[in-house]
Design an enzyme around this catalytic site. Structure first.
Site, PDB file in Angstrom:
ATOM      1  N   GLN A 394       7.192   1.590  41.944  1.00 47.92           N
ATOM      2  CA  GLN A 394       8.496   2.092  41.521  1.00 47.92           C
ATOM      3  C   GLN A 394       9.610   1.099  41.845  1.00 47.92           C
ATOM      4  OE1 GLN A 394       9.514   4.558  39.742  1.00 47.92           O
ATOM      5  NE2 GLN A 394       7.728   5.894  39.582  1.00 47.92           N
ATOM      6  N   GLU A 444      -6.727   3.852  36.869  1.00 47.10           N
ATOM      7  CA  GLU A 444      -5.777   2.811  36.467  1.00 47.10           C
ATOM      8  C   GLU A 444      -6.539   1.688  35.770  1.00 47.10           C
ATOM      9  OE1 GLU A 444      -2.897   0.424  35.633  1.00 47.10           O
ATOM     10  OE2 GLU A 444      -2.372   2.277  36.653  1.00 47.10           O
ATOM     11  N   ASP A 500       2.220   9.383  35.133  1.00 46.27           N
ATOM     12  CA  ASP A 500       3.424   8.555  35.251  1.00 46.27           C
ATOM     13  C   ASP A 500       3.184   7.313  34.401  1.00 46.27           C
ATOM     14  OD1 ASP A 500       5.743   7.309  35.937  1.00 46.27           O
ATOM     15  OD2 ASP A 500       5.226   6.955  38.037  1.00 46.27           O
ATOM     16  N   CYS A 528       9.849   7.628  32.762  1.00 49.04           N
ATOM     17  CA  CYS A 528      10.994   6.737  32.957  1.00 49.04           C
ATOM     18  C   CYS A 528      11.772   6.550  31.659  1.00 49.04           C
ATOM     19  CB  CYS A 528      10.536   5.377  33.494  1.00 49.04           C
ATOM     20  SG  CYS A 528       9.397   4.503  32.404  1.00 49.04           S
ATOM     21  N   GLU A 571      14.989   8.976  35.365  1.00 46.06           N
ATOM     22  CA  GLU A 571      13.591   9.407  35.469  1.00 46.06           C
ATOM     23  C   GLU A 571      13.550  10.937  35.397  1.00 46.06           C
ATOM     24  OE1 GLU A 571       9.649   7.487  36.628  1.00 46.06           O
ATOM     25  OE2 GLU A 571      11.636   6.595  36.478  1.00 46.06           O
TER      26      GLU A 571
END
Length: 615
Positions: A394, A444, A500, A528, A571
């Protein structure tokens, strides 16, 4: 998040180089506007000079497909890639037109496409295919148009502050008020659209609540990662800073960053020091107008917790021999080692990154460690996180503490909860949830990020976390299956998911995979870029269909966190809950309003849920 589930080009090829941006940003007016790109002497004009450079551009091998009728870009991609097995680099389809342009890697691929597509019957139409000419360089095209305006007024260029911090002139409480109003309007538009898409959502949408925008604990100097461009300012001086416009708009000007309020002093020093290096070096700053030069960009990562500073020098190596690359790397190493003796800040980690045009199948530009440590460390939610050069973390560390706590508060996990983190990066959200859950799992696409996540779990003494490397939609079902098999007999399964994703949002395949995983009952979506994510919000809540199996997820509540003070961005965190799936006993109809729910906690129920998740 760095995750392959975001929208990507046809083959995953990067479009960051200016050669590919030429094609991406060109405006297509009609089928015959392409010119041959030659002047009267037979030489390429400035607008087409990029075709003569000694580097690959798929614009050379382009095909125009006509007589397509009205079509969806997704189904056309499926035809080309899955049915016809073409190696496609780009597909450009103008809105509401009955033709498209397709680019290939070689003349052989282009020829095979021409032979196959011309006369091919698709959706009741007979396709026509022909060789298409390359698009003009948008920068040169704009310059040529401006030169033709004899009495044009000079355009006032934006400053760096205006380009990157447009709200910095407004008091912070007013910034929050403006962002809250804009977010409320966006959510109102989303819920209004959803009422049309899924009328069954009305009862849930009537209860939906937006709790406003929470302030960032740090308003100035909050950015822990910055990517600076090497270029020239309006006076022709070499500068390391931010672009004031984009290439397709005819702008290559770069401005210094000393006056930007959202950058920490460490980052500003890093930009100045690299600028000094570039100015004194024999190697040249990169110029996108012709793709000449070497120093292209600088990525800076810094930690407020430890004071560590990582620099990743982006070098365009197409113009360099191997010996010259070795020389340049040594110059970088020697410069920052000497500078460390009396500078106010120290580069604790130095990397070299080759940012020339990526090869087929290459998803990232490779980095090479030059000196110092290989990572930096930062802290969120009381946990320490090791951060590698290309891993997602972040931007606003203090803001992330607020963001993650709100995500936890919204979904309210218990000791019986299993949490799936989709696009987990270095595991920050996953590990923040770990102490509140029975088990947490993350997936991921970036291997180094997963290595960091596993290291971070061990370093923080977290034993109930597990990570997977790969494309999220390939692992969602297996993670659900593992959660189901871990379920204790007699206890209901509380399975939640957190996403996210990158700015573009999740790919529709990931949304479909989440929808089809019936065991997932709640979802926290952290965005975002809520404007781009609105598409995902609709996909989660639309009625069940062939593409989106499983009951819809309806929005229950939302809160925004100002992770980006002085900018237009915010966000947004939304909690979605799945509509309970009811099952009526056919032999003995229940009383009006009553439903019969699926039994849980038995082997039969678990097997039933696994089957549903894999459908």
């Amino acid at each position: 998040m760095e995750c392959l589930n975001a929208e990507i080009p046809a083959d995953g090829v990067d479009k960051s180089t200016e050669v590919e941006k030429i094609a991406e940003n060109a405006v297509i007016t009609d089928e015959t506007t392409e010119r041959n790109g030659k002047d009267e002497a037979g030489k390429p004009s400035e607008e087409y000079a990029y075709l003569e450079r000694n580097e690959f551009t798929s614009e050379i091998f382009k095909v125009e497909v006509k007589n397509m009728g009205y079509f969806g870009i997704g189904e056309f991609k499926k035809l080309l890639r899955n049915t016809l097995k073409f190696d496609v680099t780009k597909i450009k389809a103008p809105t509401r037109k009955e033709f498209a342009f397709v680019c290939f890697r070689s003349q052989e691929d282009q020829q095979r496409a021409l032979e196959t597509l011309h006369g091919y019957k698709w959706k009741g139409k007979v396709l026509k295919a022909q060789v298409a000419k390359a698009s003009a360089d948008p920068l040169q095209k704009k310059r040529a148009a401006e030169d033709q305006e004899s009495e044009r007024k000079p355009k006032k260029q934006r400053t760096a502050v205006e380009a990157t911090c447009p709200l910095s002139h407004i008091a912070y409480d007013q910034q929050l008020k403006q962002k809250s109003e804009e977010m409320a309007a966006l959510l109102a538009k989303y819920t209004q659209e959803l009422r049309k898409v899924n009328p069954r959502a009305k009862a849930n949408l009537d209860k939906f609540q937006f709790h406003g925008v929470l302030p960032s604990p740090t308003v100035n100097g909050y950015r822990n990662k910055n990517e600076f461009t090497v270029g020239k300012n309006s006076a022709g001086e070499v500068v390391v800073g931010f672009r004031l416009g984009c290439y397709s708009d005819g702008s290559v000007e770069v401005a210094e960053v000393a006056d930007l309020p959202h950058l920490p002093e460490q980052a500003k020093w890093a930009a100045r020091s690299f600028q000094d290096l570039v100015r004194r070096s024999k190697f040249l700053p990169f110029n996108p107008d012709g793709n000449v030069g070497h120093f292209r960009q600088l990525m800076v990562r810094c930690s407020s917790a430890t004071g560590e500073l990582m620099l990743v020098a982006g070098i365009y190596s197409s113009n360099l021999s191997e010996d010259e690359q070795v020389e340049l790397k040594q110059e970088l190493k020697s410069f920052y080692e000497e500078l460390a003796k009396d500078a106010p800040y120290k580069c604790t980690s130095l990397y070299y990154q080759d940012v020339k045009h990526r090869e087929a199948g290459q998803t990232i530009n490779p980095v090479e460690h030059i000196s110092g440590s290989t990572h930096i460390t930062d802290t969120i939610q009381g946990l320490q996180f090791r951060i590698s050069p290309l891993a997602f973390f972040q931007i606003n560390t203090e803001g992330a503490n607020v963001l993650y706590q709100k995500a936890i508060d919204l979904v309210a996990p218990t000791e019986d909860t299993t949490m799936l983190d989709i696009c987990c990066g270095t595991g920050t959200i996953t590990l923040a949830f770990a102490k509140h859950c029975k088990k947490v799992m993350g997936v991921e696409i970036v291997p180094d990020a997963i290595k960091d996540a596993e290291f971070n779990a061990e370093a923080n003494g977290i034993k109930n976390a597990k990570f997977f490397t790969g494309n999220a939609d390939d692992f969602i079902k297996s993670m659900v299956r593992e959660a189901l098999y871990d379920q204790e007999p007699g206890k209901p399964l509380d399975l939640i998911a957190v996403v996210d994703p990158p700015r573009a949002g999740l790919h529709h395949r990931s949304i479909a995979a989440i929808r089809s995983a019936d065991a997932v009952n709640r979802l926290v979506y952290v965005s975002c870029n809520p404007h781009s994510a609105k598409r995902n919000f609709i996909e989660l809540a639309r009625p069940e269909s062939k593409q989106y199996k499983g009951e819809p997820f309806y929005p229950k509540s939302a809160v925004a966190v100002d992770m980006f003070p002085h900018t237009m961005h915010t966000e947004l965190v939304i909690l979605f809950e799945r509509e309970p799936k009811t099952k009526v006993d056919e032999k003995s109809p229940p009383e009006k309003g009553a439903v019969q729910s699926k039994s849980e906690g038995t082997e039969e129920a678990i097997s039933e849920q696994i089957t549903a998740s894999e459908t």
